[in-house]
Design an enzyme around this catalytic site. Sequence first.
Site, PDB file in Angstrom:
ATOM      1  N   ASP A   1      45.073  43.882  38.440  1.00 29.47           N
ATOM      2  CA  ASP A   1      44.952  42.570  39.307  1.00 29.47           C
ATOM      3  C   ASP A   1      46.496  42.093  39.403  1.00 29.47           C
ATOM      4  O   ASP A   1      47.362  42.701  38.839  1.00 29.47           O
ATOM      5  CB  ASP A   1      44.231  41.629  38.173  1.00 29.47           C
ATOM      6  CG  ASP A   1      43.377  40.591  39.291  1.00 29.47           C
ATOM      7  OD1 ASP A   1      42.412  40.011  38.812  1.00 29.47           O
ATOM      8  OD2 ASP A   1      44.222  40.268  40.119  1.00 29.47           O
TER       9      ASP A   1
HETATM   10  C1  GLC Z   1      43.837  37.683  42.372  1.00 37.91           C
HETATM   11  C2  GLC Z   1      42.107  37.849  41.852  1.00 37.91           C
HETATM   12  C3  GLC Z   1      41.712  39.339  42.392  1.00 37.91           C
HETATM   13  C4  GLC Z   1      42.378  39.511  43.879  1.00 37.91           C
HETATM   14  C5  GLC Z   1      43.756  39.973  43.652  1.00 37.91           C
HETATM   15  C6  GLC Z   1      44.343  40.282  44.765  1.00 37.91           C
HETATM   16  O1  GLC Z   1      44.445  37.232  41.451  1.00 37.91           O
HETATM   17  O2  GLC Z   1      42.198  37.792  40.398  1.00 37.91           O
HETATM   18  O3  GLC Z   1      40.316  39.136  42.261  1.00 37.91           O
HETATM   19  O4  GLC Z   1      41.567  40.745  44.226  1.00 37.91           O
HETATM   20  O5  GLC Z   1      44.501  38.762  43.064  1.00 37.91           O
HETATM   21  O6  GLC Z   1      44.340  38.988  45.489  1.00 37.91           O
END
Ligand code: GLC
Length: 727
Positions: free
Chosen positions: A265
């Site tokens: 993440d």
């Molecule tokens: C965000 C979210 C995740 C998302 C990623 C990219 O913090 O937790 O669900 O896909 O970053 O945007």
Amino acid sequence: MNALKPRDPRRIETLIGRMTLTEKLGQLTMMAASHTVTGPVIAGHSVGDIRSGRIGNLLNLIGAAAAREMQRIAVEESRLGIPLLIGLDVIHGHRTLFPAPLGEAALFDPEAWALTARESAREAAADGIAMTFAPMLDVSRDPRWGRTVEGPGESAWVAERLAAAKVRGYQGDDLAAADSLAAVAKHFCAYGAVTAGREYASVDVSERALLEVHMPPFAAAVAAGVAAVMPAFTDLAGIPMTAHAGMLRGRLRRQLGFEGVLVSDYNAIAELIQHGVAADLVEAAALALEAGVDIDMVSGAYLQGLPAALERGLVSLERIDEAVRRVLSLKARLGLFDDPYRRGAAAESAAALGERRRLARDVGARSIVLLTNRDDALPLASDIRRVTLIGPLADAPAEMRGPWWSAAEPDAQISVLAGMRAALPRAEVLHACGVDIAGSDDSGIAAALELCDGAQAVVLCLGEAATMSGEAASRAHPGLPGRQRKLAEAVLERAGARAIPVIAVLFSGRPLVVPWLAERAAALLAAWFPGCEAGHALADILTGRTSPSGRTPISWPRAVGQIPLDFGQRRGGRPVDPPGPFSSRYIDESPEPLFPFGHGLTYGRFTLSHLRVVPDSGTESATVQVSVEVENQGRRRAQETVFLFTRRLKSRVAPPLLELRGVGRIALDPGARGTLTLPLAIAQLRSLGPDLEPALEPGAIEILVGASANRAALLTGWLEVRTTPES
Ligand code: GLC
């Protein structure tokens, strides 16, 4: 051009053999462009890093031209010409928004779920995107948590089916096709069980809950061939998921057989330092790589930390090559080596866009849940002359998007006001905000009340802003924000004094705790965030052009104190039924939800009868047919949704109150009746024994069928499970 076009493993091995360490770490790095912001902006990189091979993947880049240019730099100007993998959060649509996922779950229709994913993939791929960070599969029973809106609701059974449908939809039949996206199942695992519903808080669930509730959707996604998985930000019983080798290499890869890419993440690898399990980026990078994370999203920890980790012997080059191999294999499967410009090469036709909006309107209408409808206040009379819309969500097109709106423009959304005026061209449709969504200014209430006079119906449009749910949007008081309650009560008072029915529509990313509104409004609807065709979809429901068919995918609390709520809780030794002084209860509130899982009214009036279980006994290999007679005793054609539950009376492990085993839908004209038959494979009744191993226990199983998880209203039958034919 490409120094090499690896179409098969051998060519990938050759390519790996030619890569420098920096180029390898670049393939394990995904950096954010700034076309949308989905986390803290990390500066310090540029297109020069693409040219040098230090960045091999991008996210948050929007537009075919931009994608093409970045791809050109990677393919034409870097030493090895390895194409970029470009990802984006296409969560419920790209430029054409469908309902937010919790609203879409209310359809209980895997075909629809797959179709909207397929259409989203087409639209995003036309913009040069090759990966979506979806589906989000976090089962949530806690409306305080903002990300409940992004997921499948409270049922693991629903989440499994949504997972398979979405993977099928996003990835299509051929991952290399110009309109296919690599799907990313997220957030592994149990993120929906954050402590107290507070965002990013610790998760500490039992092994049983992990295996019975939170992992099954990911198992379904893996079985459907999902290309990638994203670990959750959170720790699971103290081990951050981004560093959880037991869960990533163990349960996900070895047990579930997942061979795809693990993408962290946003900045999560660097945040292992905040978690307190890594002293610096070197240790953070080593922990994540050893746990099995292939791509570092945004933090730069792999680029900056792995060289030193190698020197310190914290990681091996084999581990790095293993991760690079998975990333290059995914790029090959996506066809990026064959034709890096395939996605975004052709613009979509106007007809395709028009068809997509028609789908968005249909799915939008079907996502709306009619929670109450006293004295058939709805649908509105076809000859209605004056309707007054009051509330901050009545003319708020941008808010209809909900969170994660990707590339959808604010003004491309149809507001309630626009939808109602289009649906009632001969009526006077008046409008006043009254109050803002949040904030303390209630000076507009008086003017709003004036508009109630003379109306034949008032529609209150209340709820949350799009950014009041989704990531980093937990709410400790999940009711109506700002002065909306004051507005609603004033309108109910004024309209009530004039016998004008008040229809209340809630736009939200979660069940809002509003028992007082449910009690007093003539009708109450959950519209969630219906997407780009919101106004038309709601107008279709309010005017009766479409009969409501949505069913709430999450129990609707009477009070925050009841949370977490779910229909599958274990009974305990002093269960809620029968109620009594020593039953499981509160002394100041009912233990039951305001609206149970699966609740939703229609414009028909359905009765269920004659439940049959055929055969009524069988062994593991058998499938029984559960059928029920459905009659529409109403005056309008409508679709009824019927749920099939089971309940064990006795088991080696205390059985849940209810377990969902099937959902069926049947549309009937007024006065018509039909038979709905749901198959129940006895093998589905396997459960985890005291040793957490799956087993099928013989014995009596109660079969329960009804229009929701309201136990008091379920038809019941019996099934005898035998372990041997003669037993
Ligand atoms: C965000 C979210 C995740 C998302 C990623 C990219 O913090 O937790 O669900 O896909 O970053 O945007």
